[in-house]
Design an enzyme around this catalytic site. Sequence first.
Site, mmCIF file in Angstrom:
data_model
loop_
_atom_site.group_PDB
_atom_site.id
_atom_site.type_symbol
_atom_site.label_atom_id
_atom_site.label_comp_id
_atom_site.label_asym_id
_atom_site.label_seq_id
_atom_site.Cartn_x
_atom_site.Cartn_y
_atom_site.Cartn_z
ATOM 1 N N GLY A 11 26.768 -19.674 -1.858
ATOM 2 C CA GLY A 11 26.933 -18.448 -1.391
ATOM 3 C C GLY A 11 28.187 -18.927 0.094
ATOM 4 O O GLY A 11 27.496 -19.267 0.858
ATOM 5 N N ARG A 72 28.800 -23.073 -7.989
ATOM 6 C CA ARG A 72 27.605 -23.536 -7.974
ATOM 7 C C ARG A 72 28.484 -23.992 -9.042
ATOM 8 O O ARG A 72 29.068 -23.962 -9.712
ATOM 9 C CB ARG A 72 26.821 -22.118 -8.163
ATOM 10 C CG ARG A 72 26.725 -21.275 -7.502
ATOM 11 C CD ARG A 72 25.333 -19.567 -7.724
ATOM 12 N NE ARG A 72 25.286 -18.741 -6.085
ATOM 13 C CZ ARG A 72 24.866 -19.066 -5.276
ATOM 14 N NH1 ARG A 72 24.103 -20.798 -5.141
ATOM 15 N NH2 ARG A 72 24.936 -18.221 -4.248
ATOM 16 N N ASP A 103 20.074 -24.897 0.557
ATOM 17 C CA ASP A 103 19.134 -25.682 0.171
ATOM 18 C C ASP A 103 19.873 -25.934 -0.638
ATOM 19 O O ASP A 103 19.719 -27.450 -0.787
ATOM 20 C CB ASP A 103 17.956 -24.794 -0.052
ATOM 21 C CG ASP A 103 16.908 -25.252 1.105
ATOM 22 O OD1 ASP A 103 17.063 -25.758 1.825
ATOM 23 O OD2 ASP A 103 15.781 -24.000 1.124
ATOM 24 N N THR A 125 24.442 -20.281 5.397
ATOM 25 C CA THR A 125 23.836 -19.182 4.461
ATOM 26 C C THR A 125 23.308 -18.083 5.771
ATOM 27 O O THR A 125 23.035 -18.223 6.357
ATOM 28 C CB THR A 125 22.683 -19.974 3.386
ATOM 29 O OG1 THR A 125 21.820 -18.647 2.903
ATOM 30 C CG2 THR A 125 21.255 -20.736 4.371
ATOM 31 N N ASP A 127 21.082 -16.055 4.558
ATOM 32 C CA ASP A 127 19.514 -15.956 4.991
ATOM 33 C C ASP A 127 18.739 -16.446 5.399
ATOM 34 O O ASP A 127 17.463 -15.954 5.934
ATOM 35 C CB ASP A 127 18.778 -15.978 3.468
ATOM 36 C CG ASP A 127 19.473 -15.757 1.799
ATOM 37 O OD1 ASP A 127 19.687 -14.633 2.347
ATOM 38 O OD2 ASP A 127 19.723 -16.178 1.154
ATOM 39 N N ASP A 129 16.939 -19.171 6.067
ATOM 40 C CA ASP A 129 15.662 -19.519 5.224
ATOM 41 C C ASP A 129 15.958 -20.964 5.553
ATOM 42 O O ASP A 129 15.135 -21.738 4.275
ATOM 43 C CB ASP A 129 15.979 -19.580 3.698
ATOM 44 C CG ASP A 129 16.645 -19.492 3.113
ATOM 45 O OD1 ASP A 129 18.067 -19.768 3.443
ATOM 46 O OD2 ASP A 129 17.175 -19.037 1.310
ATOM 47 N N ARG A 171 17.257 -12.692 -1.412
ATOM 48 C CA ARG A 171 16.086 -12.639 -2.511
ATOM 49 C C ARG A 171 14.746 -13.496 -2.370
ATOM 50 O O ARG A 171 13.537 -12.607 -3.387
ATOM 51 C CB ARG A 171 16.563 -13.698 -3.658
ATOM 52 C CG ARG A 171 16.620 -13.520 -4.661
ATOM 53 C CD ARG A 171 17.376 -14.063 -6.244
ATOM 54 N NE ARG A 171 19.042 -12.931 -5.917
ATOM 55 C CZ ARG A 171 20.049 -13.904 -6.310
ATOM 56 N NH1 ARG A 171 19.899 -15.175 -6.963
ATOM 57 N NH2 ARG A 171 21.187 -13.104 -6.025
#
Length: 320
Positions: A11, A72, A103, A125, A127, A129, A171
């Site tokens: 993303g 992707r 990741d 990213t 996120d 994360d 997500r």
Amino acid sequence: MKKIGVLTSGGDAPGMNAAIRAVVRTACVNGIEVYGIKRGYNGLMNGDLEQMTLRSVSDIIHRGGTMLYSARSPEFKTEEGMQRAIDVCHSRGIEGVVVIGGDGSFRGARDLSLRGIPCIGLPGTIDNDIACCDYTIGYDTCMNTIMQMVDRVRDTSESHDRCSVIEVMGRSAGYLALNSGIAVGATSILIPEIEYDIERDVIERMRRTQKTGKRHFIIIVAEGIGGVEELAKRIEKETSVETRAVVLGHVQRGGSPTSRDRVVASQMGYAAVKLLMQGIGNRVVAMQKDQIVDYDIFEALQMSKTINSELYKIAYDISI
């Protein structure tokens, strides 16, 4: 090293262009040829490379998205796809690759490193994360975008005494929801990492605040929770407050990166090239306690990141 490549994968995140710019210019001023790899690992497998110069990255630092595009690539996960990418690196003389992504992108960088192509991962990213990193490229911009969008929704919610149930990205990670929820004063925040009960954590909290005179409400829900339409219907039925569901969607990914994202991305891009110049690969550049550090990719992928439970308690206590 005489030739390196740079790609963005997964993303997109605001600040990726600032990282690309830093990689390209750091390489150029140190006499290293640098090639932009289009559309992530797909471009690497298909030889979609373009040599970049100092001027190739002019006027991109303020732009969202990624000038190298992203995609992707399930094929890259196969041994055949991996070998095609390695063959391209050998045929074009690429001695190392900077990979900007999350990741999944780092796993690809790890696999290339194991096969003799040194890679450096940069955490790009929204996120936030990535376990080894306190802060990822794009996170700050995304939080500010959410805050601005929710502030606009709040205006109309207040005007009509409504409740707005707003889904934000995340997500499997609730960092965006938690921090943006605090920033907008959400009555309730629902995230994947913390167990919740709709009656206790949403309906009853709204009833309590109604008794103090509050008439409009913001509920922030992480994407991984889902079900915002159903939640909105339940809230309206049980509280008699007109309730609307709002899914912010991909607007959260776009926009001009904040100053923090531009600066951090530039620091990380610079550090990545410096590592490759020393012949060091299989590393992830990260930010820990406002310092740029790096980790072995294997170590980074095995780390786990937990939500700040104290921050969640603060949100719970002050947003009633």
